[in-house]
Design an enzyme around this catalytic site. Structure first.
Site, PDB file in Angstrom:
ATOM      1  N   SER A 121      87.570  -1.844  81.431  1.00  0.00           N
ATOM      2  CA  SER A 121      88.900  -1.068  81.920  1.00  0.00           C
ATOM      3  C   SER A 121      88.979   0.423  81.751  1.00  0.00           C
ATOM      4  O   SER A 121      89.633   1.035  82.298  1.00  0.00           O
ATOM      5  CB  SER A 121      89.957  -1.643  81.218  1.00  0.00           C
ATOM      6  OG  SER A 121      90.168  -3.009  81.400  1.00  0.00           O
ATOM      7  N   HIS A 142      85.981  -4.384  88.320  1.00  0.00           N
ATOM      8  CA  HIS A 142      87.006  -4.773  87.422  1.00  0.00           C
ATOM      9  C   HIS A 142      88.034  -5.605  87.776  1.00  0.00           C
ATOM     10  O   HIS A 142      88.979  -5.428  88.701  1.00  0.00           O
ATOM     11  CB  HIS A 142      87.772  -3.333  87.003  1.00  0.00           C
ATOM     12  CG  HIS A 142      88.917  -3.223  86.018  1.00  0.00           C
ATOM     13  ND1 HIS A 142      89.910  -2.745  86.502  1.00  0.00           N
ATOM     14  CD2 HIS A 142      89.004  -3.574  84.870  1.00  0.00           C
ATOM     15  CE1 HIS A 142      90.904  -2.765  85.423  1.00  0.00           C
ATOM     16  NE2 HIS A 142      90.357  -3.449  84.382  1.00  0.00           N
ATOM     17  N   ASN A 193      95.326   0.814  86.915  1.00  0.00           N
ATOM     18  CA  ASN A 193      95.837   0.812  85.624  1.00  0.00           C
ATOM     19  C   ASN A 193      96.535   2.405  85.500  1.00  0.00           C
ATOM     20  O   ASN A 193      97.454   2.769  84.749  1.00  0.00           O
ATOM     21  CB  ASN A 193      94.982   0.861  84.569  1.00  0.00           C
ATOM     22  CG  ASN A 193      94.628  -0.756  84.180  1.00  0.00           C
ATOM     23  OD1 ASN A 193      95.417  -1.428  84.462  1.00  0.00           O
ATOM     24  ND2 ASN A 193      93.496  -0.997  83.519  1.00  0.00           N
TER      25      ASN A 193
END
Ligand SMILES: NC(=O)c1ccc[n+]([C@@H]2O[C@H](COP(=O)([O-])OP(=O)(O)OC[C@H]3O[C@@H](n4cnc5c(N)ncnc54)[C@H](O)[C@@H]3O)[C@@H](O)[C@H]2O)c1
Length: 311
Positions: A121, A142, A193
């Site tokens: 990540s 991912h 993210n």
């Protein structure tokens, strides 16, 4: 373009087991590797439960479940896992040294055509391929937790990743029913993210300022913007709201938004006390009186319904 016939997943934790399940469901003989039999046993049981829930909710048939399980092998022998597969995904803990060491070993054990992916990540791929002789065959895929249900896979390459590797992996992600998004360049946190962290920071700012209770802040998203987000992203949202309106929204609000770089104090304090959320029974909310596995099951049932709508 290389044809992927068999795959291996290294690390049978939270992410690895879900990723392995996906390949097995899509028809690929899949080796799942970990350093200890007890992690493999636990992974096998959770994959079985994941598939059972998908059968119960009519997403797949009992036959699909049995076929997926029959395609999986569980091993603590790295050589056995990676030889004779065309594609390998590592999902070991987020520690650079660990990934570097594993990548080097795997590079030696495989032939040059084998594609190797990381589920990292936060670690830039360009750092993970330091000391690697053929960085052209390395890429990031991912996934998002729970990997067997959330459609997104972010694909990250380096300057050295070869075009045929990118094309093969984009096609493979579609084959296993995922929505791959290819980043044009490497940035920390990739896309999802970064967007999520920006919002989480602001959520904890509101909590800290006493603007609302945690539950109400969460409801403001799950029943508000989050309700739309499964179908309409932040950029399209601006088109629906009107660009003139959004120009004023950003101009008026941007100076007001939190810009702190440290983790929110409430998170730091709870971590200090060993309260880590569902895994310890206490986080921002308390899980002492609730069964976490029941909550996860309920979450997954909702995700399965959403997946049916999106399909
Ligand atoms: N947890 C998430 O929500 C999430 C989401 C996306 C990506 N990731 C990334 O996925 C990776 C794995 O995360 P996770 O949450 O599944 O971690 P985890 O701790 O649940 O699982 C890691 C597994 O790797 C095994 N392992 C340790 N050393 C190993 C080695 N040398 N070889 C093989 N296996 C080894 C462990 O025994 C464990 O089973 C990390 O890079 C993480 O950043 C995590």
């Amino acid at each position: 373009v290389l044809i992927v016939k068999k795959v291996a997943v290294l690390g049978a934790g939270l992410m690895g087991r879900g990723i392995a399940q996906l390949y097995a469901q899509a028809g690929y003989p899949t080796h799942l590797y970990d350093i200890n039999d007890k992690f493999l046993e636990s992974a096998k049981q959770i994959i079985d439960e994941n598939l059972t829930l998908m059968v119960d909710k009519s997403l797949i048939t009992q036959g699909d479940k049995q076929a997926a399980l029959a395609r999986m092998t569980f091993t603590t022998d790295l050589k056995q896992a990676v030889q004779e597969v065309e594609f390998i995904t590592e999902a070991v803990p987020e520690i650079l040294e660990l990934k570097l060491e594993l990548f080097k070993k795997v590079e030696q054990l495989t032939n040059p055509g084998t594609i190797i992916a990381s589920n990292t990540s936060t670690i830039p791929l360009s750092q993970m391929v330091k000391g690697i002789t053929q960085p052209n065959r390395f890429i990031i895929t991912h996934f998002f937790n729970p990997a067997h249900l959330v459609p997104l896979v972010e694909i990250v390459k380096t300057e050295q990743t070869s075009d045929h590797v990118i094309e093969t992996i984009m096609n493979l992600m579609k084959r296993i029913g995922k929505k791959p998004v290819l980043l044009k360049k490497e940035v920390p946190g990739f896309i999802a993210n970064r967007l999520q962290a920006a919002m989480v920071r602001e959520a904890f700012y509101l909590l800290n300022e006493g603007v609302a209770e945690a539950e109400d802040i969460d409801t403001a998203i799950t029943s508000g913007p989050g309700f739309r987000w499964a179908f309409i992203g932040p950029i399209e949202t601006v088109d629906y709201g009107g660009l003139d309106t959004w120009k004023r929204v950003i101009e008026n609000l941007a100076p007001e938004l939190d810009k702190t770089e440290a983790a929110p104090q409430v998170i730091a304090d709870l971590v200090e006390k060993g309260h880590l959320g569902t895994k310890t029974g206490q986080g921002i909310y308390s899980y002492i009186d609730t069964s976490v596995s029941e909550k996860v099951k309920e979450r997954d049932m909702n995700f399965i319904e959403l997946l049916k709508i999106k399909k």
